[in-house]
Design an enzyme around this catalytic site. Structure first.
Site, PDB file in Angstrom:
ATOM      1  N   HIS A  12       0.832  -1.218   0.000  1.00 65.01           N
ATOM      2  CA  HIS A  12       0.000   0.000   0.000  1.00 65.01           C
ATOM      3  C   HIS A  12       0.867   1.269   0.000  1.00 65.01           C
ATOM      4  CE1 HIS A  12       0.029  -0.664   4.631  1.00 65.01           C
ATOM      5  NE2 HIS A  12       1.031   0.132   4.304  1.00 65.01           N
ATOM      6  N   HIS A  61      -2.235   4.210   9.770  1.00 64.01           N
ATOM      7  CA  HIS A  61      -0.899   4.726  10.110  1.00 64.01           C
ATOM      8  C   HIS A  61      -1.056   6.014  10.906  1.00 64.01           C
ATOM      9  CE1 HIS A  61      -0.414   2.250   6.466  1.00 64.01           C
ATOM     10  NE2 HIS A  61       0.829   2.052   6.814  1.00 64.01           N
ATOM     11  N   HIS A 195      10.208  -3.897   4.293  1.00 62.60           N
ATOM     12  CA  HIS A 195      10.598  -2.482   4.297  1.00 62.60           C
ATOM     13  C   HIS A 195      10.842  -1.992   5.716  1.00 62.60           C
ATOM     14  CE1 HIS A 195       6.181  -2.114   4.738  1.00 62.60           C
ATOM     15  NE2 HIS A 195       6.203  -0.796   4.845  1.00 62.60           N
ATOM     16  N   GLU A 242       3.776  -5.746   8.532  1.00 60.15           N
ATOM     17  CA  GLU A 242       2.477  -5.557   7.861  1.00 60.15           C
ATOM     18  C   GLU A 242       2.017  -6.839   7.166  1.00 60.15           C
ATOM     19  OE1 GLU A 242       2.615  -0.743   6.912  1.00 60.15           O
ATOM     20  OE2 GLU A 242       3.055  -2.117   5.278  1.00 60.15           O
TER      21      GLU A 242
HETATM   22  C1  DHB Z   1       6.103   3.491   2.730  1.00 65.97           C
HETATM   23  C2  DHB Z   1       5.552   2.228   2.886  1.00 65.97           C
HETATM   24  C3  DHB Z   1       4.501   2.013   3.756  1.00 65.97           C
HETATM   25  O1  DHB Z   1       3.926   0.789   3.971  1.00 65.97           O
HETATM   26  C4  DHB Z   1       3.975   3.075   4.464  1.00 65.97           C
HETATM   27  O2  DHB Z   1       2.920   2.843   5.268  1.00 65.97           O
HETATM   28  C5  DHB Z   1       4.524   4.346   4.347  1.00 65.97           C
HETATM   29  C6  DHB Z   1       5.592   4.548   3.476  1.00 65.97           C
HETATM   30  C7  DHB Z   1       7.235   3.757   1.790  1.00 65.97           C
HETATM   31  O3  DHB Z   1       7.839   2.812   1.274  1.00 65.97           O
HETATM   32  O4  DHB Z   1       7.505   4.929   1.515  1.00 65.97           O
HETATM   33 FE    FE Z   2       2.394   0.892   5.679  1.00 61.82          FE
END
Ligand code: DHB
Ligand code: FE
Length: 282
Positions: A12, A61, A195, A242
């Site tokens: 997302h 978030h 990530h 996540e």
């Molecule tokens: C990013 C990824 C995410 O899942 C999020 O909630 C906010 C930022 C990103 O890769 O920039």
């Molecule tokens: Fe996220």
């Protein structure tokens, strides 16, 4: 009766929403990101596949919730949900219309099945929910299906285990199977893949781990449901957790599923972009 045949998972990443909102799909950076959703965008609008309602498993978030109230699992039961203002104004996307009867039915069945859901009526929805709608449906004037938002806390520890998320998915499936309306229902799990957005390991991506996770959505779900938090943290970065939301989706499907489509692209913003479409095998 309601029928649940398909599950979809996807990242997302907010930048993907920006790329769509600014019509930059053909930019060299965004083109390979959006190309991997072409198959799904065509598939999902065919009459036999188009969902009447999606149970969309996502995480907030700190847009709707804050440190004041942190539900572990919440289900949206209001008629509609507005896009959240995430700092640059709300995204220019349609309001999200719920299927309140299905939402209340699922809420009741989950609670009677010992999942202590928080029922939310006022919940602005952020990129966790709107970016998946954009990558699946592009830019319609109104979203082509009803959306039951199901929020999982994966931001503030303690967050629920993968096993608990899987069992929530199983319970959602039982609830949908018992819903007395002819309805084509899909379940989507969102977020991930690897990530980390902050700290010394910011930018961490683990493609090998992610690809095995994608493989095991069809090949070894027993392994996936046992992955401990420490492994997500160590191998996939702080935000890789996540992916437990993908397990809610997978738990709602049959034990045997077929992979219809997969897309994996590194990087999208700071994230390994993952997407998979799964179908129950009768
Ligand atoms: C990013 C990824 C995410 O899942 C999020 O909630 C906010 C930022 C990103 O890769 O920039
Ligand atoms: Fe996220």
């Amino acid at each position: 009766m309601a029928d649940l045949q398909y599950g979809i998972a996807c990242s997302h990443v907010p930048l993907i929403g920006v790329g769509a909102d600014q019509n930059r799909e053909d930019d060299p950076y965004f083109a390979p990101i959006f190309a991997g959703f072409d198959w799904t965008r065509q598939w999902i609008m065919k009459p036999e596949n188009r969902p009447d309602a999606v149970i969309l498993v996502f995480n907030d978030h700190a847009s709707a919730f804050s440190q004041e109230i942190i539900p572990t699992f919440a289900i949206g039961c209001a008629d509609e949900f507005q896009p959240a203002d995430e700092g640059w104004g709300p995204r220019p996307v349609p309001v999200v219309k719920n299927h309140p009867e299905l939402a209340w039915h699922v809420a009741e069945n989950l609670i009677m099945d010992d999942f202590d859901m928080t029922i939310v009526n006022d919940m602005p929805v952020d990129h966790g929910l709107t970016v998946p709608l954009t990558v699946m449906f592009n830019k319609p004037d109104s979203w082509p299906c009803r959306v039951v938002p199901l929020m999982v806390n994966v931001v503030t520890y303690p967050v629920p285990s993968g096993e608990r998320c899987w069992k929530l998915g199983e319970s959602i499936r039982r609830a949908v199977d018992g819903f007395n309306e002819d309805l084509n229902v899909q379940i989507w799990g969102t977020g991930g893949m690897s990530h980390q957005l902050q700290g010394p390991r910011a930018g961490l991506i683990n493609a090998e781990w992610d690809r095995k996770f994608l493989d095991d959505m069809t090949e070894d779900t027993d392994r996936l449901r046992k992955i401990p938090h420490i492994e997500y943290l160590r191998e996939t970065g702080s935000e890789g957790i996540e992916m437990v939301m993908w397990l809610v989706m997978r738990g709602a499907l049959d034990p045997q599923v077929k992979e219809l489509h997969r897309h994996y692209h590194v990087p999208a913003s700071n994230t390994a972009l993952g997407h998979i479409v799964l179908e129950n095998v009768q």
